[in-house]
Design an enzyme around this catalytic site. Structure first.
Site, PDB file in Angstrom:
ATOM      1  N   HIS A   1      -9.226   3.622  -1.643  1.00 56.23           N
ATOM      2  CA  HIS A   1      -7.859   3.118  -1.516  1.00 56.23           C
ATOM      3  C   HIS A   1      -7.480   2.226  -2.695  1.00 56.23           C
ATOM      4  O   HIS A   1      -7.367   1.016  -2.561  1.00 56.23           O
ATOM      5  CB  HIS A   1      -7.742   2.372  -0.173  1.00 56.23           C
ATOM      6  CG  HIS A   1      -6.384   1.846   0.141  1.00 56.23           C
ATOM      7  ND1 HIS A   1      -5.207   2.420  -0.329  1.00 56.23           N
ATOM      8  CD2 HIS A   1      -5.982   0.786   0.902  1.00 56.23           C
ATOM      9  CE1 HIS A   1      -4.170   1.725   0.130  1.00 56.23           C
ATOM     10  NE2 HIS A   1      -4.616   0.728   0.868  1.00 56.23           N
TER      11      HIS A   1
ATOM     12  N   CYS B   1       0.821  -1.225   0.000  1.00 59.95           N
ATOM     13  CA  CYS B   1       0.000   0.000   0.000  1.00 59.95           C
ATOM     14  C   CYS B   1       0.849   1.267   0.000  1.00 59.95           C
ATOM     15  O   CYS B   1       0.327   2.364  -0.156  1.00 59.95           O
ATOM     16  CB  CYS B   1      -0.952  -0.021   1.189  1.00 59.95           C
ATOM     17  SG  CYS B   1      -1.918  -1.539   1.235  1.00 59.95           S
TER      18      CYS B   1
END
Ligand SMILES: [Zn+2]
Lengths: 377, 101
Positions: free
Chosen positions: A326, A83
């Site tokens: 996200h 991420c």
């Protein structure tokens, strides 16, 4: 201090885009950033991406961008750091300029997740754990890791699930004003508190969604209005059982410490913040680790509204990962998109007269962290 | 339960490393300790990846071992609370399955 400046920004809407390919999203954000920068000559491209290969069967993203945009024979690369892929891609571009090799670099981040089944996405995300470990075999997941942290946090402090809900609600309220955010439907404390449990005590609203989207930046050594005052990156344990202090994310703490030191500023000087809130609990720990509030007292600041857009330390004015969305590889770049807007005075949930801004991007269960500090000149 | 203990400092882990990450100079030495420990924290996993979906909901706990500074992540047989005392019941597919004592 770096001699690198952000000249252009671009970002697609975040959400579900079944008719757009990963390449289309990447190109759309990149063109917007190049136009915003006045179409300079680009010397290199770095693309942040995590699962294009595993669930999209598409790699060579750097070369795709260079080719689609007609950038010529310039060097490109894809950067993977779970991420934190976007934040690390940005840092690689900055390092390339600092080394003297490049004058201007295009940074992009992208992910396309919505076409895949939840089981396939969860499996692909688990690639960011140590898959040989007894911990992974026990059935620990990403939301599970932050669930374990949350239960211990509640045990050691007077915080409760309501404090996590306050973070989720704040980020949703911020997203309502951000036209590019994934979630634009209002919610309530009741709805958040009563939502189905994912990994106790975390419910649906405590967890960031899967998202399609891309963001891009043009950075250059030519002096401009938005200065990258510092760039830092750190690593941390890849397993929960190796945490020295379970309520610490050492990679976040250390990358923050380095970024402050290089920038010559402290947490008290920062006007606006984008933090990696993959879970509400992650934001709670990160606001402590970055020094905005004392350890084990972040919940008090949340309760007092100090991290709201109107508070003294506004966090995630974009809506954060929880509500802006996200798209894994794009997140670190999208954080910069929001902060540059804040410094230009054109942001959703604009913080009055913001001059110093900080972005923190996390990868894995605390395995990677980048921190960038921006300054309006 | 096997743990790896630094020969220079207090660091200990259930996984071996080339060099002690805490002091940076020590070597980790393998030691056998009791599996018995205390639940440091836990979570009940309701939404699981495909390979564990048949077990859901299940509990994953972090155990502070009694005889070492190391902690170990386990799956527990039934619900637990912080402070519960537990020990290894059996090992399944590389996972430690603990039960309350
Ligand atoms: Zn040591």
């Amino acid at each position: 201090m770096t001699n690198v400046y952000i000249e252009g920004i671009g970002m697609t809407k975040f959400g579900k885009f079944v008719d757009k390919s990963m390449k289309q999203l990447l190109v759309e954000a990149s063109i917007e950033a190049l136009e915003d920068a006045g179409n300079p000559k680009v010397d290199a491209v770095f693309v942040g991406n995590f699962m294009g290969g595993s669930i999209g069967n598409q790699e060579i993203l750097g070369a795709l961008v260079a080719n689609e945009l007609g950038l010529g024979h310039i060097p490109t690369a894809k950067v993977e750091g779970a991420c934190a892929s976007g934040g690390i891609a940005l840092r690689q571009g900055i390092m390339g300029i600092l080394s003297g090799e490049y004058d201007t670099v295009l940074i992009a981040g992208v992910e396309k997740m919505k076409h895949a089944s939840t089981a396939d996405v969860t499996q692909a995300i688990n690639a960011a754990m140590d898959n040989e470990s007894n911990e992974k075999q026990a059935g620990l997941t990403f939301p599970g890791f932050f669930g374990v942290l949350a239960n211990r946090y509640f045990y050691e402090t007077d915080a409760t699930k309501e404090h996590l809900a306050m973070i989720a609600l704040k980020n949703r309220e911020n997203a309502l004003h951000n036209p590019l955010a994934q979630f634009q439907k209002p919610t309530t404390m009741e709805e958040i508190m009563e939502a189905r449990i994912i990994t106790s005590p975390l419910g649906l609203f405590d967890c960031s969604p899967t998202t399609d989207g891309a963001a891009a930046l043009v950075i250059t050594r030519e002096k401009g209005a938005i200065h990258i005052r510092s760039s830092a990156q750190s690593s941390g344990p890849t397993q929960m059982q190796d945490a020295d202090d379970l309520l610490s994310l050492p990679a976040v703490r250390e990358s923050g410490r380095l970024a402050y030191e290089k920038a010559g500023v402290g947490p008290e000087d920062i006007d606006v913040v984008e933090i990696h809130d993959c879970f509400s609990m992650t934001e709670m720990l990160a606001i402590e680790e970055l020094g905005f509030f004392n350890k084990r007292e972040g919940w008090l600041a949340v309760e007092q509204g100090r991290t709201k857009a109107t508070g003294d330390k506004p966090v995630n004015t974009s809506g954060g990962l929880l509500s802006r969305g996200h798209p894994i590889g794009a997140t670190g770049v999208a954080q910069m998109y929001q902060l540059v807007q804040q410094l230009r005075g054109t942001a959703p949930n604009q913080v009055e007269n913001a001059r110093l801004a900080l972005a923190q991007n996390l990868g894995g269960t605390g395995s990677y962290s980048t921190v960038h500090i921006l300054e309006r000149l | 339960m096997k743990v790896y203990q630094c020969d220079q400092c207090e660091y200990a882990s259930v996984s071996n490393k080339y060099r002690c990450p805490s002091c940076g100079t020590g070597k980790l030495q393998e030691r056998d300790v009791s599996s018995k420990g205390t639940v440091y924290s836990y979570t009940d996993i309701h939404i699981a990846p495909a390979e564990f979906a048949h077990l859901a909901p299940y509990t994953v706990a972090l155990i502070q071992l009694d005889e070492s500074k190391a902690k170990v992540t386990v799956r527990t047989d039934g619900n637990v609370q912080i402070g519960d005392v537990a020990e290894l019941d059996y090992v399944e597919d590389g996972a430690y399955i603990y039960r309350k004592c």
